[in-house]
Design a protein around this motif. Structure first.
Motif, PDB file in Angstrom:
ATOM      1  N   LYS A  79       0.814  -1.217   0.000  1.00 56.13           N
ATOM      2  CA  LYS A  79       0.000   0.000   0.000  1.00 56.13           C
ATOM      3  C   LYS A  79       0.849   1.269   0.000  1.00 56.13           C
ATOM      4  CE  LYS A  79      -3.917  -2.202   2.333  1.00 56.13           C
ATOM      5  NZ  LYS A  79      -4.827  -2.178   3.508  1.00 56.13           N
ATOM      6  N   THR A  80       2.143   1.109   0.327  1.00 58.60           N
ATOM      7  CA  THR A  80       3.041   2.253   0.355  1.00 58.60           C
ATOM      8  C   THR A  80       4.356   1.875  -0.322  1.00 58.60           C
ATOM      9  OG1 THR A  80       4.055   1.656   2.477  1.00 58.60           O
ATOM     10  CG2 THR A  80       2.063   3.031   2.553  1.00 58.60           C
ATOM     11  N   SER A  81       5.133   2.910  -0.702  1.00 62.14           N
ATOM     12  CA  SER A  81       6.420   2.634  -1.338  1.00 62.14           C
ATOM     13  C   SER A  81       7.424   2.077  -0.351  1.00 62.14           C
ATOM     14  CB  SER A  81       6.981   3.907  -1.981  1.00 62.14           C
ATOM     15  OG  SER A  81       7.179   4.918  -0.995  1.00 62.14           O
ATOM     16  N   LYS A  82       7.194   2.293   0.943  1.00 55.89           N
ATOM     17  CA  LYS A  82       8.016   1.679   1.973  1.00 55.89           C
ATOM     18  C   LYS A  82       7.391   0.338   2.328  1.00 55.89           C
ATOM     19  CE  LYS A  82      10.102   2.465   6.522  1.00 55.89           C
ATOM     20  NZ  LYS A  82      10.239   3.411   7.656  1.00 55.89           N
ATOM     21  N   PRO A  83       8.027  -0.771   1.935  1.00 53.47           N
ATOM     22  CA  PRO A  83       7.404  -2.084   2.149  1.00 53.47           C
ATOM     23  C   PRO A  83       7.063  -2.315   3.619  1.00 53.47           C
ATOM     24  CG  PRO A  83       9.307  -2.270   0.708  1.00 53.47           C
ATOM     25  CD  PRO A  83       9.327  -0.879   1.264  1.00 53.47           C
ATOM     26  N   MET A  84       5.841  -2.762   3.852  1.00 55.62           N
ATOM     27  CA  MET A  84       5.365  -3.019   5.211  1.00 55.62           C
ATOM     28  C   MET A  84       4.711  -4.391   5.262  1.00 55.62           C
ATOM     29  SD  MET A  84       5.936  -0.024   6.843  1.00 55.62           S
ATOM     30  CE  MET A  84       4.785   0.099   8.214  1.00 55.62           C
ATOM     31  N   ILE A  85       4.761  -5.005   6.443  1.00 55.29           N
ATOM     32  CA  ILE A  85       4.045  -6.254   6.686  1.00 55.29           C
ATOM     33  C   ILE A  85       3.481  -6.199   8.099  1.00 55.29           C
ATOM     34  CG2 ILE A  85       6.160  -7.453   7.427  1.00 55.29           C
ATOM     35  CD1 ILE A  85       4.903 -10.033   6.283  1.00 55.29           C
ATOM     36  N   ALA A  86       2.182  -6.411   8.208  1.00 56.86           N
ATOM     37  CA  ALA A  86       1.490  -6.359   9.502  1.00 56.86           C
ATOM     38  C   ALA A  86       1.788  -5.046  10.226  1.00 56.86           C
ATOM     39  CB  ALA A  86       1.879  -7.549  10.372  1.00 56.86           C
ATOM     40  N   GLY A  87       1.861  -3.958   9.472  1.00 58.75           N
ATOM     41  CA  GLY A  87       2.089  -2.649  10.065  1.00 58.75           C
ATOM     42  C   GLY A  87       3.522  -2.356  10.444  1.00 58.75           C
ATOM     43  N   ARG A  88       4.436  -3.262  10.122  1.00 61.26           N
ATOM     44  CA  ARG A  88       5.843  -3.064  10.449  1.00 61.26           C
ATOM     45  C   ARG A  88       6.682  -2.968   9.173  1.00 61.26           C
ATOM     46  NH1 ARG A  88       7.245  -7.185  15.485  1.00 61.26           N
ATOM     47  NH2 ARG A  88       5.715  -6.336  16.974  1.00 61.26           N
ATOM     48  N   ALA A 154      23.451  -9.937  -9.088  1.00 63.58           N
ATOM     49  CA  ALA A 154      22.163 -10.488  -9.504  1.00 63.58           C
ATOM     50  C   ALA A 154      21.042  -9.875  -8.683  1.00 63.58           C
ATOM     51  CB  ALA A 154      22.165 -12.009  -9.333  1.00 63.58           C
ATOM     52  N   GLY A 155      20.000  -9.410  -9.364  1.00 64.41           N
ATOM     53  CA  GLY A 155      18.883  -8.792  -8.660  1.00 64.41           C
ATOM     54  C   GLY A 155      17.550  -9.054  -9.335  1.00 64.41           C
ATOM     55  N   LEU A 156      16.497  -8.584  -8.688  1.00 67.82           N
ATOM     56  CA  LEU A 156      15.144  -8.564  -9.223  1.00 67.82           C
ATOM     57  C   LEU A 156      14.639  -7.127  -9.176  1.00 67.82           C
ATOM     58  CD1 LEU A 156      13.573 -11.626  -7.336  1.00 67.82           C
ATOM     59  CD2 LEU A 156      14.455 -11.605  -9.677  1.00 67.82           C
ATOM     60  N   TRP A 157      13.717  -6.798 -10.062  1.00 66.59           N
ATOM     61  CA  TRP A 157      13.180  -5.439 -10.076  1.00 66.59           C
ATOM     62  C   TRP A 157      11.665  -5.463 -10.233  1.00 66.59           C
ATOM     63  CZ3 TRP A 157      10.899  -2.908 -14.407  1.00 66.59           C
ATOM     64  CH2 TRP A 157      10.871  -3.664 -15.585  1.00 66.59           C
ATOM     65  N   ASN A 158      11.057  -4.329  -9.965  1.00 65.14           N
ATOM     66  CA  ASN A 158       9.607  -4.229 -10.079  1.00 65.14           C
ATOM     67  C   ASN A 158       9.223  -2.786 -10.347  1.00 65.14           C
ATOM     68  OD1 ASN A 158       7.053  -5.376 -10.139  1.00 65.14           O
ATOM     69  ND2 ASN A 158       6.702  -5.184  -7.939  1.00 65.14           N
ATOM     70  N   GLU A 159       8.020  -2.590 -10.880  1.00 65.57           N
ATOM     71  CA  GLU A 159       7.440  -1.261 -11.005  1.00 65.57           C
ATOM     72  C   GLU A 159       6.115  -1.273 -10.266  1.00 65.57           C
ATOM     73  OE1 GLU A 159       8.861   0.994 -14.969  1.00 65.57           O
ATOM     74  OE2 GLU A 159       7.663  -0.796 -15.362  1.00 65.57           O
ATOM     75  N   TRP A 160       6.047  -0.511  -9.198  1.00 64.08           N
ATOM     76  CA  TRP A 160       4.865  -0.457  -8.333  1.00 64.08           C
ATOM     77  C   TRP A 160       4.075   0.790  -8.642  1.00 64.08           C
ATOM     78  CZ3 TRP A 160       4.086   3.251  -4.358  1.00 64.08           C
ATOM     79  CH2 TRP A 160       3.035   2.988  -3.470  1.00 64.08           C
ATOM     80  N   THR A 161       2.749   0.667  -8.690  1.00 68.34           N
ATOM     81  CA  THR A 161       1.889   1.810  -8.952  1.00 68.34           C
ATOM     82  C   THR A 161       1.280   2.310  -7.651  1.00 68.34           C
ATOM     83  OG1 THR A 161       1.342   0.978 -11.160  1.00 68.34           O
ATOM     84  CG2 THR A 161      -0.103   2.657 -10.231  1.00 68.34           C
ATOM     85  N   ASP A 162       1.530   3.564  -7.331  1.00 67.98           N
ATOM     86  CA  ASP A 162       0.984   4.172  -6.115  1.00 67.98           C
ATOM     87  C   ASP A 162      -0.536   4.201  -6.227  1.00 67.98           C
ATOM     88  OD1 ASP A 162      -0.009   6.139  -4.216  1.00 67.98           O
ATOM     89  OD2 ASP A 162       2.068   6.776  -3.964  1.00 67.98           O
ATOM     90  N   PRO A 163      -1.261   3.560  -5.291  1.00 63.32           N
ATOM     91  CA  PRO A 163      -2.721   3.486  -5.403  1.00 63.32           C
ATOM     92  C   PRO A 163      -3.413   4.834  -5.238  1.00 63.32           C
ATOM     93  CG  PRO A 163      -1.993   2.617  -3.288  1.00 63.32           C
ATOM     94  CD  PRO A 163      -0.756   2.857  -4.097  1.00 63.32           C
TER      95      PRO A 163
END
Length: 256
Positions: A79-88, A154-163
């Motif tokens: 839900k945010t650009s700062k990855p969160m899990i269970a509010g942390r 070696a890495g992985l990448w993504n493009e996230w869309t701000d809701p």
């Protein structure tokens, strides 16, 4: 190459990951990787000489694009650009990958992996904490290539869309594998302990390292099948590393 070791029993994993590195400059990326134009990401031509999680860095995608994005992959459903899990806050600057498996360990990385969103992270050097000197604080230890060229990690990448805003935010992560058997890299990080705080025996340790890719393997990593890409995950030999204390004033002799 270091191999992954099985684990059993209840253990408490101490964070063993790359949390600071020095990206290659625009000039070095041009000369070594052949890119002269940043096709997507923040409108900057240079980035900090040293960065940490959630800061901006360059990466090269399997679409042959040089992008600038957040070091810390943003999962598709975040839900945010700062990855969160269970509010942390959730650490996504490194993605654990155990040899013999077909995909990264965390669900956060399985979407990019399944879509083939592999990337190369150009780095002049990276740092790991060394605790074997017995002091109260770690000594940051720097790892560069002995031949003087940047690492291709070696890495992985993504493009996230701000809701909320609809903004597309690029991000990336570095893969890590077990390095218990490497004569140099296995010396880094605090040892894993059990639930009572007792240090686990060597066979149950899970020291981790980022994964370098040699030039002849870049195309296979970026465009091969998942199986072909996974077959490239290994560690460079001891003599491929130029290493030492990040601050020469803290230099100590490693037990090599």
């Amino acid at each position: 190459m270091a191999s992954s070791l099985p684990h059993s029993g209840i253990v408490e994993r101490v964070a063993a990951m790359c949390n600071r590195y020095r990206p290659a400059s625009v000039v070095r990326i041009r000369d070594v990787f052949g890119f002269t134009y940043i096709e997507s990401g923040p409108d900057i031509r240079e980035w900090r000489p040293g960065i940490g999680p959630l800061q901006l860095g360059p990466f090269i995608t399997n679409q042959r694009r040089l992008m600038v994005g957040q070091w810390g992959l943003i999962p598709d459903k975040s839900k945010t650009s700062k990855p969160m899990i269970a509010g942390r806050p959730m650490s996504t600057n490194n993605a654990r990958f155990d040899l013999g498996k077909r995909e990264p360990e965390k669900a956060s990385f399985k979407g990019p992996w399944s879509r083939g969103q592999r990337c190369i992270v150009p780095a002049e050097a990276y740092d790991e904490p060394y605790w074997g000197h017995g002091g109260p604080k770690c000594i940051w230890w720097t790892f560069a290539r002995a031949d003087g060229v940047p690492w291709a990690l070696a890495g992985l990448w993504n493009e996230w869309t701000d809701p909320v805003s609809g903004e597309i935010v690029p991000s990336y992560t570095m893969l890590t594998i077990n390095c218990n058997e490497h004569p140099l890299l296995s010396l880094m990080h605090r040892p894993d302990v059990d639930k009572d705080g007792k240090v686990l025996p060597p066979e149950l340790q899970d020291k981790r390292s980022v994964v370098p890719l040699e030039r002849e393997h870049w195309e296979q990593w970026l465009h091969g099948t998942p199986e072909e890409a996974a077959s490239l995950l290994g560690l460079a030999p001891f003599d491929a590393y130029k290493h030492g204390a990040a601050d020469p004033a803290n230099a100590v002799q490693l037990p090599l």
